[in-house]
Every structure is written in C-alpha cells, then in structure tokens.
Design a protein around this motif. Sequence first.
Motif, PDB file in Angstrom:
ATOM      1  N   ALA A  98       0.836  -1.211   0.000  1.00  0.00           N
ATOM      2  CA  ALA A  98       0.000   0.000   0.000  1.00  0.00           C
ATOM      3  C   ALA A  98       0.862   1.249   0.000  1.00  0.00           C
ATOM      4  O   ALA A  98       0.559   2.233  -0.706  1.00  0.00           O
ATOM      5  CB  ALA A  98      -0.943  -0.007   1.201  1.00  0.00           C
ATOM      6  N   MET A  99       1.955   1.235   0.762  1.00  0.00           N
ATOM      7  CA  MET A  99       2.877   2.381   0.767  1.00  0.00           C
ATOM      8  C   MET A  99       3.485   2.596  -0.614  1.00  0.00           C
ATOM      9  O   MET A  99       3.644   3.731  -1.055  1.00  0.00           O
ATOM     10  CB  MET A  99       3.993   2.178   1.796  1.00  0.00           C
ATOM     11  N   ALA A 100       3.819   1.519  -1.289  1.00  0.00           N
ATOM     12  CA  ALA A 100       4.441   1.618  -2.616  1.00  0.00           C
ATOM     13  C   ALA A 100       3.487   2.200  -3.649  1.00  0.00           C
ATOM     14  O   ALA A 100       3.935   2.795  -4.631  1.00  0.00           O
ATOM     15  CB  ALA A 100       4.921   0.234  -3.062  1.00  0.00           C
ATOM     16  N   ARG A 101       2.180   2.047  -3.436  1.00  0.00           N
ATOM     17  CA  ARG A 101       1.190   2.569  -4.377  1.00  0.00           C
ATOM     18  C   ARG A 101       0.904   4.050  -4.184  1.00  0.00           C
ATOM     19  O   ARG A 101       0.275   4.673  -5.032  1.00  0.00           O
ATOM     20  CB  ARG A 101      -0.112   1.776  -4.270  1.00  0.00           C
ATOM     21  N   GLN A 102       1.335   4.618  -3.071  1.00  0.00           N
ATOM     22  CA  GLN A 102       1.065   6.028  -2.804  1.00  0.00           C
ATOM     23  C   GLN A 102       1.864   6.899  -3.773  1.00  0.00           C
ATOM     24  O   GLN A 102       3.008   6.584  -4.109  1.00  0.00           O
ATOM     25  CB  GLN A 102       1.435   6.385  -1.367  1.00  0.00           C
ATOM     26  N   PRO A 103       1.265   7.998  -4.210  1.00  0.00           N
ATOM     27  CA  PRO A 103       1.977   8.879  -5.139  1.00  0.00           C
ATOM     28  C   PRO A 103       3.187   9.530  -4.453  1.00  0.00           C
ATOM     29  O   PRO A 103       3.159   9.752  -3.235  1.00  0.00           O
ATOM     30  CB  PRO A 103       0.934   9.921  -5.538  1.00  0.00           C
ATOM     31  N   GLU A 104       4.200   9.829  -5.247  1.00  0.00           N
ATOM     32  CA  GLU A 104       5.395  10.506  -4.734  1.00  0.00           C
ATOM     33  C   GLU A 104       5.020  11.935  -4.333  1.00  0.00           C
ATOM     34  O   GLU A 104       4.228  12.585  -5.020  1.00  0.00           O
ATOM     35  CB  GLU A 104       6.472  10.540  -5.821  1.00  0.00           C
ATOM     36  N   PRO A 105       5.598  12.442  -3.237  1.00  0.00           N
ATOM     37  CA  PRO A 105       5.308  13.836  -2.849  1.00  0.00           C
ATOM     38  C   PRO A 105       5.842  14.806  -3.909  1.00  0.00           C
ATOM     39  O   PRO A 105       6.866  14.547  -4.529  1.00  0.00           O
ATOM     40  CB  PRO A 105       6.044  14.018  -1.529  1.00  0.00           C
TER      41      PRO A 105
END
Length: 75
Positions: free
Chosen positions: A67-74
């Motif tokens: 799930a963390m890996a799917r989050q968009p980059e800041p």
Amino acid sequence: MPLVTIDVIKNVFTAEQKQEIISKVTETMVSIEGEALRPVTWVRIMEVEQGDWGIGGQLLKAADVQAMARQPEPA
C-alpha cells in the motif's frame, strides 16, 4: 569479497523483483570495487515473516508495504 544482505518482509517482492534487486546491487558494487570482484560479490535477500517487523511501534505486513508503494510521490 563483499556480502550485501537485504532484509525484506516476506511476500512483498516477486521472484522477478528479487532478481532485479540482486542484479542492480551487484552492478552497483562492481562499479565501486571493480569488475575483478564480480565473481565474489554476494547479494542475499533475507525474508522476515510478516508481523515480525515493525516501524514506529506498529507491525508491518506485506499488504502494508505494498500500500505504501502505491502512494503517489510527494511533489
């Protein structure tokens, strides 16, 4: 003879991703130490059972990392 050990949570990475990690880490080490040490550059991936790893007091499972890996980059 370098030995690089990478600890990951079990079931986060596929076999193909682990092969890519090994390949790229080997290439990085060889770029630093020289081509002559390629045959003796070891990279191993150690898988830790889900729930046996925590950050900030919270247990992590493969699904949490994915799930963390799917989050968009800041931005």
